[in-house]
Scaffold this active site. Structure first.
Site, short mmCIF file in Angstrom:
data_model
loop_
_atom_site.label_atom_id
_atom_site.label_comp_id
_atom_site.label_asym_id
_atom_site.label_seq_id
_atom_site.Cartn_x
_atom_site.Cartn_y
_atom_site.Cartn_z
N ASP A 78 98.52 19.11 111.26
CA ASP A 78 99.12 19.48 109.98
C ASP A 78 99.37 20.98 110.04
O ASP A 78 98.79 21.67 110.87
CB ASP A 78 98.12 19.12 108.88
CG ASP A 78 98.44 19.79 107.58
OD1 ASP A 78 99.57 19.62 107.10
OD2 ASP A 78 97.57 20.48 107.04
P1 ADP Z 1 101.42 20.65 105.07
O1 ADP Z 1 101.80 19.26 105.42
O2 ADP Z 1 102.06 21.64 105.95
O3 ADP Z 1 99.94 20.85 104.97
P2 ADP Z 1 101.86 19.96 102.32
O4 ADP Z 1 102.31 18.57 102.64
O5 ADP Z 1 100.55 20.12 101.68
O6 ADP Z 1 102.00 20.91 103.60
O7 ADP Z 1 102.98 20.59 101.41
C1 ADP Z 1 104.32 20.46 101.77
C2 ADP Z 1 105.21 21.20 100.83
O8 ADP Z 1 105.11 20.64 99.54
C3 ADP Z 1 104.85 22.64 100.70
O9 ADP Z 1 105.49 23.40 101.65
C4 ADP Z 1 105.34 22.94 99.29
O10 ADP Z 1 106.70 23.21 99.31
C5 ADP Z 1 105.13 21.65 98.57
N1 ADP Z 1 103.87 21.57 97.82
C6 ADP Z 1 102.92 20.62 97.90
N2 ADP Z 1 101.93 20.83 97.03
C7 ADP Z 1 102.26 21.96 96.35
C8 ADP Z 1 101.63 22.71 95.30
N3 ADP Z 1 100.48 22.35 94.75
N4 ADP Z 1 102.26 23.81 94.89
C9 ADP Z 1 103.42 24.19 95.43
N5 ADP Z 1 104.06 23.53 96.39
C10 ADP Z 1 103.51 22.43 96.86
MG MG Z 2 97.75 20.92 104.85
#
Ligand code: ADP
Ligand code: MG
Length: 681
Positions: free
Chosen positions: A351
């Site tokens: 991730d």
């Molecule tokens: P990763 O898979 O890289 O850990 P996430 O799946 O948690 O990232 O988040 C993906 C995208 O969704 C972020 O880049 C953001 O744009 C958006 N996102 C998710 N949760 C939030 C939140 N609580 N606040 C702002 N943006 C969010």
């Molecule tokens: Mg993450």
């Protein structure tokens, strides 16, 4: 005091848990009893042998031989004190196990006058038990030390502000805010918010239960996608690490496939050996009329040599040593089966946010459209995000605090994992999250205007810089954007290099973030592939695809959005410090201090463990078969049997214990030094 794991070896059913429990209890008390008896047995044995040697030199007084005989007898009694009790228990349950076998062999040896051999069998057997119990006790101690590592905290509403407080300090009447994916810290009643709660940790019920105002919730259960305000009714702490540690402690009962195989084998094998020994003792004298004593002697030697102790210990000692060494280095592995699976891993999926990046991102830019100013954009974003557990949310709330902005109060928060979050502020729904979520077809993108187009262009520019862009908007469209930069987690690059050296053929990035950021990081770390804009189920599917193409996959993640992928992977790895509890619960192993360098370490430890187990099985089988072949011509003396049996047992135990010395680091990883080589030779 109870026995120290004596029947642990040969049982293969539920009695094992019980025995492991007793052994654990004894081990926790320092196993003083068994080691003292074992030590006494050893001292008496040496005295007996010394006296036997010295007796002829001392002029062969009549009394001397009897004295050394008595010493041997006492030594055997001391050594067999614990195995004899276990043997008795097994016999009463109608089972023939290794303890029974050993007790027969010791009694038989004394009956035939082979006192020194009998005492040696007893002593070495006791020694093996003590070593095994100590390996177990060590692992328990290192897990115990972890319990104090991360005191769990809860978010408590104090007036308008939210403060963190240790879970142990919660008192009835406190109003706690439980964010998505978090564990509910104490028993209480929901005052505000709506969510579904996974109550499996308490009730075992796998369907999540819907919770709203007035509903009771329980400590230890896991919040779903909504945020809940819970009025505490009972002070209690169900520490997360304590729960993981408990799962690790069950390691011995959650047996690995190899262990189950050996157990099943031992269960049939032991009675078969007793039968064979009985035939060797009785048939030749009865059929051919030869004298009884040499055949009984051969049967005893066969019993000793056939003791499956070494074989049965081959796996558990190695597994327990490896698990405890991993725990000491900050890797909690939930059992031997996981360890075995980890040794087979061919591909890795990471991730991004919170895993490959620091998870302590910084807000770098705040853009405002024509409708609101930058301070209002930040205030609105923070209003929604203070209910979220996401690392981006933490960055936004931190920035608001630093800027002295007071967010308006929000209600009805809901997280959309992989997309963003939404809540009501002044009766209006506000969204914070990815451009697709806020301005896309799902959001308010249909009413795009020139101002929005300007914002969109700015967003594209920031994304191309490798920044994560979070839009803020309501039903009328986005009002602004926040750019967040998330530095790479230190040590991640080295960890990836080390994983490649360890022979992991494919390393992929799976992120919910935008294409630009994903590509940049994947190129930067020279990964084999990436997928951007992943929803939780996309990550799970990507993991399954990878597994189908390359082989067993380990998925490393930190968020609730990673939980499905962690479950889909052969081995799910959660970041312990940064990780949401939903991820920690789903994962098969946890990097306690978020240290990615522990990953190649865990991988090489797992492979090392497989190697040690194979060596152990080969060694015990070879020694046993070799010795058994000597029985029939009558060449096998009881001495040789003793050496073959206890020698194999000791070698197997010591070989397993070597895993306790495996250290992370081969020069490229953080600290400690030592290198894999330290256990190889
Ligand atoms: P990763 O898979 O890289 O850990 P996430 O799946 O948690 O990232 O988040 C993906 C995208 O969704 C972020 O880049 C953001 O744009 C958006 N996102 C998710 N949760 C939030 C939140 N609580 N606040 C702002 N943006 C969010
Ligand atoms: Mg993450």
């Amino acid at each position: 005091m109870e026995a120290v794991a004596p029947d642990g070896c040969c049982c293969g059913d539920d009695a094992c848990d019980d025995v492991a429990g007793q052994a654990a209890a004894a081990a926790a008390r320092g196993a003083a009893g068994p080691s003292a008896w074992m030590g006494l047995s050893g001292v008496l044995l040496v005295l007996g042998m010394a006296l036997e040697r010295l007796a002829p030199a001392a002029g062969g007084q009549l009394g001397a031989p009897r004295l050394d005989g008595a010493l041997y007898l006492l030594s055997a009694l001391a050594g067999a004190a614990y195995p004899a009790r276990s043997a008795w228990r097994s016999l009463r349950r109608g089972r023939l196990d290794m303890n029974v076998l050993m007790v027969i062999a010791i009694l038989g040896a004394f009956a035939l006058g082979a006192r020194a051999e009998g005492a040696t069998v007893a002593f070495l057997f006791a020694l093996g038990e003590v070593l095994e119990a100590q390996a177990l006790a060590r692992s328990r101690r290192s897990i115990g030390a972890l319990l104090n590592l991360t005191p769990p905290v809860a978010l408590v509403r104090e007036g308008e502000a939210l403060a963190e407080r240790p879970v142990a300090a919660l008192i009835p009447g406190d109003l706690t805010v439980v964010r998505p994916g978090e564990r509910i810290p104490a028993d209480g009643v929901v005052e505000a918010g709506a969510s579904s709660v996974n109550q499996a940790p308490v009730t075992g019920e796998s369907m999540p239960a819907d919770k709203g105002p007035g509903d009771a919730v329980y400590a230890g259960t896991i919040n779903g996608f909504g945020s809940l305000e819970v009025r505490v009714t009972r002070a209690a702490g169900d520490a997360l690490v304590a729960r993981i540690a408990r799962q690790v402690e069950l390691a011995r009962s959650r047996r690995s496939p190899a262990e189950r195989l050996v157990d099943a084998f031992a269960r049939r094998y032991t009675p078969a050996v007793v039968l064979l020994a009985a035939l060797v003792a009785t048939l030749p004298p009865l059929v051919t009329g030869q004298p009884w004593s040499p055949w009984i002697y051969r049967a005893l030697a066969l019993l000793v040599v056939a003791c499956p102790c070494a074989l049965v210990l081959s796996t558990p000692v190695a597994v327990v040593s490896a698990l405890s060494q991993a725990a000491r280095q900050g890797v909690l592995i939930k059992g031997g089966a996981v360890l075995e699976a980890l040794g087979r891993v061919r591909a890795l999926a990471f991730d991004k946010t919170g895993t490959l990046t620091s998870g302590r991102p910084q807000v770098t830019d705040i853009l405002a459209g024509p409708r609101e100013d930058a301070a209002r954009v930040l205030a609105l974003a923070a209003a929604v995000e203070c209910y979220s557990e996401h690392p981006l949310a933490a960055a936004i709330c931190r920035r608001a605090r630093e800027a002295g902005v007071t967010p308006p109060s929000a209600r009805g928060f809901e997280a959309r994992p992989g997309l963003g979050a939404r809540a009501h502020v002044d009766g209006e729904e506000w969204r914070v999250g990815s451009p697709a979520f806020v301005a896309g077809p799902e959001g308010a993108g249909r009413t795009a205007t020139a101002a929005h187009a300007e914002l969109t262009a700015a967003v594209a520019r920031l994304a191309a810089d490798g920044k994560t862009v979070v839009l803020v908007g309501d039903g009328r469209g986005p009002v602004g954007a926040l750019a967040v930069s998330d530095p790479e987690r230190p040590g991640g690059r080295e960890a990836i290099l080390a994983l490649r050296r360890a022979g992991v053929s494919q390393i992929h990035l799976l992120t919910g973030d935008n294409e630009g950021t994903a590509r940049r990081l994947a190129t930067d770390l020279a990964l084999d592939g990436y997928r951007s804009a992943c929803l939780p189920e996309d990550k799970a599917r990507a993991v399954s695809d990878l597994e189908a193409r390359v082989g067993p996959v380990a998925m490393v993640g930190d968020g609730i959005n990673d939980a499905p992928a962690l479950a889909a992977a052969t081995v799910g790895v959660a970041m312990g410090g940064a990780g949401a509890e939903a991820a920690l619960e789903t994962a098969d192993m946890v990097l306690v201090a978020d240290d990615l360098s522990r990953l190649p370490f865990a991988l090489s430890l797992a492979r090392q463990t497989r190697r040690v187990i194979r060596q152990n099985v080969a060694l015990s089988l070879a020694l046993k078969l070799g010795a058994a072949a000597l029985v029939f011509p009558g060449w096998l003396t009881l001495w040789m049997a003793v050496v073959a049996d206890t020698g194999a047992t000791l070698l197997v135990i010591l070989n397993g214990l070597r895993l306790l010395r495996t250290r992370p680091g081969d020069g490229t990883m953080l600290g400690r030094g030592g290198g894999h080589g330290s256990i190889e030779g």
